[in-house]
Design a protein around this motif. Sequence first.
Motif, PDB file in Angstrom:
ATOM      1  N   SER A 257      65.414  -7.604  -0.165  1.00 48.88           N
ATOM      2  CA  SER A 257      66.448  -8.209   0.689  1.00 48.88           C
ATOM      3  C   SER A 257      65.900  -8.690   2.033  1.00 48.88           C
ATOM      4  O   SER A 257      66.670  -9.042   2.922  1.00 48.88           O
ATOM      5  CB  SER A 257      67.570  -7.198   0.938  1.00 48.88           C
ATOM      6  OG  SER A 257      67.050  -5.983   1.480  1.00 48.88           O
ATOM      7  N   PHE A 258      64.574  -8.707   2.183  1.00 51.11           N
ATOM      8  CA  PHE A 258      63.982  -9.102   3.459  1.00 51.11           C
ATOM      9  C   PHE A 258      64.106 -10.609   3.661  1.00 51.11           C
ATOM     10  O   PHE A 258      63.550 -11.408   2.900  1.00 51.11           O
ATOM     11  CB  PHE A 258      62.513  -8.687   3.516  1.00 51.11           C
ATOM     12  CG  PHE A 258      61.834  -9.019   4.828  1.00 51.11           C
ATOM     13  CD1 PHE A 258      61.921  -8.162   5.900  1.00 51.11           C
ATOM     14  CD2 PHE A 258      61.110 -10.199   4.964  1.00 51.11           C
ATOM     15  CE1 PHE A 258      61.296  -8.463   7.106  1.00 51.11           C
ATOM     16  CE2 PHE A 258      60.482 -10.511   6.166  1.00 51.11           C
ATOM     17  CZ  PHE A 258      60.575  -9.640   7.242  1.00 51.11           C
ATOM     18  N   PRO A 350      68.782 -15.037  -3.583  1.00 54.46           N
ATOM     19  CA  PRO A 350      67.643 -14.243  -3.090  1.00 54.46           C
ATOM     20  C   PRO A 350      67.911 -13.672  -1.698  1.00 54.46           C
ATOM     21  O   PRO A 350      68.406 -14.365  -0.811  1.00 54.46           O
ATOM     22  CB  PRO A 350      66.499 -15.269  -3.059  1.00 54.46           C
ATOM     23  CG  PRO A 350      66.892 -16.307  -4.062  1.00 54.46           C
ATOM     24  CD  PRO A 350      68.380 -16.396  -3.991  1.00 54.46           C
ATOM     25  N   GLY A 351      67.584 -12.398  -1.526  1.00 55.04           N
ATOM     26  CA  GLY A 351      67.754 -11.734  -0.254  1.00 55.04           C
ATOM     27  C   GLY A 351      69.123 -11.132  -0.026  1.00 55.04           C
ATOM     28  O   GLY A 351      69.327 -10.424   0.956  1.00 55.04           O
ATOM     29  N   ALA A 352      70.071 -11.420  -0.921  1.00 57.03           N
ATOM     30  CA  ALA A 352      71.424 -10.880  -0.752  1.00 57.03           C
ATOM     31  C   ALA A 352      71.455  -9.408  -1.142  1.00 57.03           C
ATOM     32  O   ALA A 352      70.687  -8.944  -1.987  1.00 57.03           O
ATOM     33  CB  ALA A 352      72.417 -11.670  -1.586  1.00 57.03           C
ATOM     34  N   GLN A 375      61.047 -13.198  -7.419  1.00 59.42           N
ATOM     35  CA  GLN A 375      59.890 -14.051  -7.170  1.00 59.42           C
ATOM     36  C   GLN A 375      60.192 -15.073  -6.081  1.00 59.42           C
ATOM     37  O   GLN A 375      59.333 -15.404  -5.252  1.00 59.42           O
ATOM     38  CB  GLN A 375      59.476 -14.747  -8.465  1.00 59.42           C
ATOM     39  CG  GLN A 375      58.847 -13.813  -9.474  1.00 59.42           C
ATOM     40  CD  GLN A 375      58.732 -14.420 -10.871  1.00 59.42           C
ATOM     41  OE1 GLN A 375      59.137 -15.564 -11.092  1.00 59.42           O
ATOM     42  NE2 GLN A 375      58.176 -13.663 -11.799  1.00 59.42           N
ATOM     43  N   PHE A 376      61.422 -15.548  -6.052  1.00 59.29           N
ATOM     44  CA  PHE A 376      61.826 -16.520  -5.033  1.00 59.29           C
ATOM     45  C   PHE A 376      61.719 -15.894  -3.645  1.00 59.29           C
ATOM     46  O   PHE A 376      61.119 -16.467  -2.736  1.00 59.29           O
ATOM     47  CB  PHE A 376      63.266 -16.979  -5.306  1.00 59.29           C
ATOM     48  CG  PHE A 376      63.738 -18.093  -4.413  1.00 59.29           C
ATOM     49  CD1 PHE A 376      63.779 -19.397  -4.876  1.00 59.29           C
ATOM     50  CD2 PHE A 376      64.157 -17.849  -3.107  1.00 59.29           C
ATOM     51  CE1 PHE A 376      64.210 -20.440  -4.057  1.00 59.29           C
ATOM     52  CE2 PHE A 376      64.590 -18.869  -2.279  1.00 59.29           C
ATOM     53  CZ  PHE A 376      64.614 -20.176  -2.746  1.00 59.29           C
ATOM     54  N   ILE A 377      62.294 -14.715  -3.468  1.00 62.68           N
ATOM     55  CA  ILE A 377      62.314 -14.103  -2.135  1.00 62.68           C
ATOM     56  C   ILE A 377      60.936 -13.592  -1.743  1.00 62.68           C
ATOM     57  O   ILE A 377      60.601 -13.544  -0.540  1.00 62.68           O
ATOM     58  CB  ILE A 377      63.374 -12.975  -2.070  1.00 62.68           C
ATOM     59  CG1 ILE A 377      63.785 -12.729  -0.618  1.00 62.68           C
ATOM     60  CG2 ILE A 377      62.865 -11.693  -2.696  1.00 62.68           C
ATOM     61  CD1 ILE A 377      64.432 -13.894   0.059  1.00 62.68           C
ATOM     62  N   ARG A 378      60.099 -13.245  -2.704  1.00 67.06           N
ATOM     63  CA  ARG A 378      58.725 -12.827  -2.390  1.00 67.06           C
ATOM     64  C   ARG A 378      57.947 -13.967  -1.743  1.00 67.06           C
ATOM     65  O   ARG A 378      57.160 -13.758  -0.813  1.00 67.06           O
ATOM     66  CB  ARG A 378      58.022 -12.379  -3.668  1.00 67.06           C
ATOM     67  CG  ARG A 378      56.583 -11.914  -3.481  1.00 67.06           C
ATOM     68  CD  ARG A 378      55.890 -11.733  -4.804  1.00 67.06           C
ATOM     69  NE  ARG A 378      55.826 -13.007  -5.536  1.00 67.06           N
ATOM     70  CZ  ARG A 378      55.519 -13.118  -6.819  1.00 67.06           C
ATOM     71  NH1 ARG A 378      55.259 -12.022  -7.538  1.00 67.06           N
ATOM     72  NH2 ARG A 378      55.485 -14.300  -7.404  1.00 67.06           N
ATOM     73  N   ASP A 379      58.182 -15.188  -2.215  1.00 69.34           N
ATOM     74  CA  ASP A 379      57.425 -16.344  -1.745  1.00 69.34           C
ATOM     75  C   ASP A 379      58.111 -17.105  -0.611  1.00 69.34           C
ATOM     76  O   ASP A 379      57.455 -17.838   0.136  1.00 69.34           O
ATOM     77  CB  ASP A 379      57.178 -17.315  -2.909  1.00 69.34           C
ATOM     78  CG  ASP A 379      56.410 -16.672  -4.051  1.00 69.34           C
ATOM     79  OD1 ASP A 379      55.588 -15.772  -3.783  1.00 69.34           O
ATOM     80  OD2 ASP A 379      56.635 -17.065  -5.214  1.00 69.34           O
ATOM     81  N   LYS A 380      59.431 -16.924  -0.470  1.00 68.27           N
ATOM     82  CA  LYS A 380      60.183 -17.755   0.488  1.00 68.27           C
ATOM     83  C   LYS A 380      61.197 -16.915   1.265  1.00 68.27           C
ATOM     84  O   LYS A 380      62.403 -17.110   1.132  1.00 68.27           O
ATOM     85  CB  LYS A 380      60.892 -18.895  -0.268  1.00 68.27           C
ATOM     86  CG  LYS A 380      59.939 -19.882  -0.927  1.00 68.27           C
ATOM     87  CD  LYS A 380      60.673 -20.979  -1.661  1.00 68.27           C
ATOM     88  CE  LYS A 380      61.081 -20.567  -3.052  1.00 68.27           C
ATOM     89  NZ  LYS A 380      59.941 -20.440  -3.975  1.00 68.27           N
TER      90      LYS A 380
END
Length: 557
Positions: A257-258, A350-352, A375-380
């Motif tokens: 969630s970062f 992502p992140g929610a 994977q989306f939130i890891r990269d963006k």
Amino acid sequence: MEHNSFFKQCLIVLCVSFPFLANVRNGGRFFHEKGVWNYTTMLLREDLNMLILGAREAIFALNLDDITVNWSVTNNEQTDCSYKGKDATNDCKNYIRILHKINDGRMYVCGTKAFIPTCDYMVSLINLTLEGKQEDGKGKCPFDPSQRHTSEMVDGVLYSATSFNFMGSEPVMMRSSEESIRTEISSTWLNEPNFIHMAHIREGESNPEGDDDKIYLFFSETAVEYDSYTKMDVSRVARVCKGDLGGQRTLQKKWTSFLKARLDCPVPNKNLPLLVQDVFHLCPSDWSTCVFYAVFTPQLDSSQYSAVCAYKIEDIKSVFSKGKFMAPVTIETSFVKWVMYSGDVPDPRPGACIDNHAREMGITKSLELPDKTLQFIRDKPLMDQAVKALGEKPLLVKRGAAFTRIVVATATALDGTSHQVMFIGTKSGSVLKAVNYGGEMVIMEEIQLFEPSEPVKILRLSNTKLYVGSDVSVAQLSISECGRYHTCLDCVLARDPYCGWDLNADQCSTINSTHRTSTVIQSLSYGDASQCPQIGTCIISLNLQTVCSGRNNKSNI
């Protein structure tokens, strides 16, 4: 030597051992112990009517009969530290950096311990005692005493942001619990950050969307999104969800969630963004009313302007829940440029946090989130949109000594209206008291507490007192020092929401619920002193001196 309520239970022998400074300056009362420095960590225990004060190699409990615990490094620890290239005299000591109350009434304390960060539990019964249950403080407390860090105790669990290694090259935001979780060691997540402040907001108690509590992190870091020949820093706010357990495969034991976004504090004619130095939040009622107040200073010493900007939590939430993401794009095989991401965003977003929407999809915890989202939130993790300041402008811009710290109190005026009073510490050892009236910022006073070479390092606020710490001592001030205004004109023209001129008592008094508008004069919006008793002919000069004939009534405002 004057004794005061700051140490009102101090025995005579202890007052000799732990003396006040001999003078009481500008309404401030001071404490320091000979040979002890760096009074920069504080925990207010109003339930015990005392202030826990962390310094170098000592912890003071001001108001206890036994008011100090010595927690110093051993000779071997100091020697090992110096062998690693650190200054034995200054660096290789135990600087207390973390003090938190935990659920059972004990306190959790951490120190740098000669670059071996260590934590312990402390109790306050008859005296102040460390339990001797030392724990590894890596990732909780900084190695380096000069490094900025922040932490928050949330329902007995420590959240921290500091460096994870001796060299200071692995910045981390982590939760220390059975489900320990942390950020990725990646410049995409944290890029040479300077951690400033952490805040727990209990959003989950009343959120209509079934959302979770949030932990907000304020920091500055080297920007990745700007094309620049030189390194440029920006201010950020990040947030994670309290219930985050990490991912099942992707982002195992890492935050799912970062998210982070730039903080905008626009000061005219400044090419480089100002950098956040401290943050304080107020929540007048529930979480949705929270406002974060932040002080900013320039990146380059050539500029002498500091600013205060405020941010509504709803605006921060909107950027994270509705804003566009940024994505890295490789150009010419080597250069990476960050641009707004315009592709499809996975669902759940992502992140929610895990909310009602996620539960409707059959997802009840972060371990069940799909890999595509992770994977989306890891990269963006970076948002494209910046968080705008309240009113899209600073509350205060001031030339002079750089701002260092801020706390904000709520004062109730004579007419029942509430006003946010800001106490701002400076690099030159002074504290400003300021309030905003309908867009007009009024600086009521600036109190010089320490020598100009001793910056204010920490501010803490109780119901009626302000505690100010520096490397050399700690000071206590009343937040409503109305007695410093000696005439009706001084009292009214100060526009201090705490104070009004009491006609019956013929003095400037602290406003309370028993005062009536017919017997007390206060004019905050306009500074109208026309209701003051006529003493003679009064003129307010351009240098803000009030000169009255008929009686000796000259004063500085």
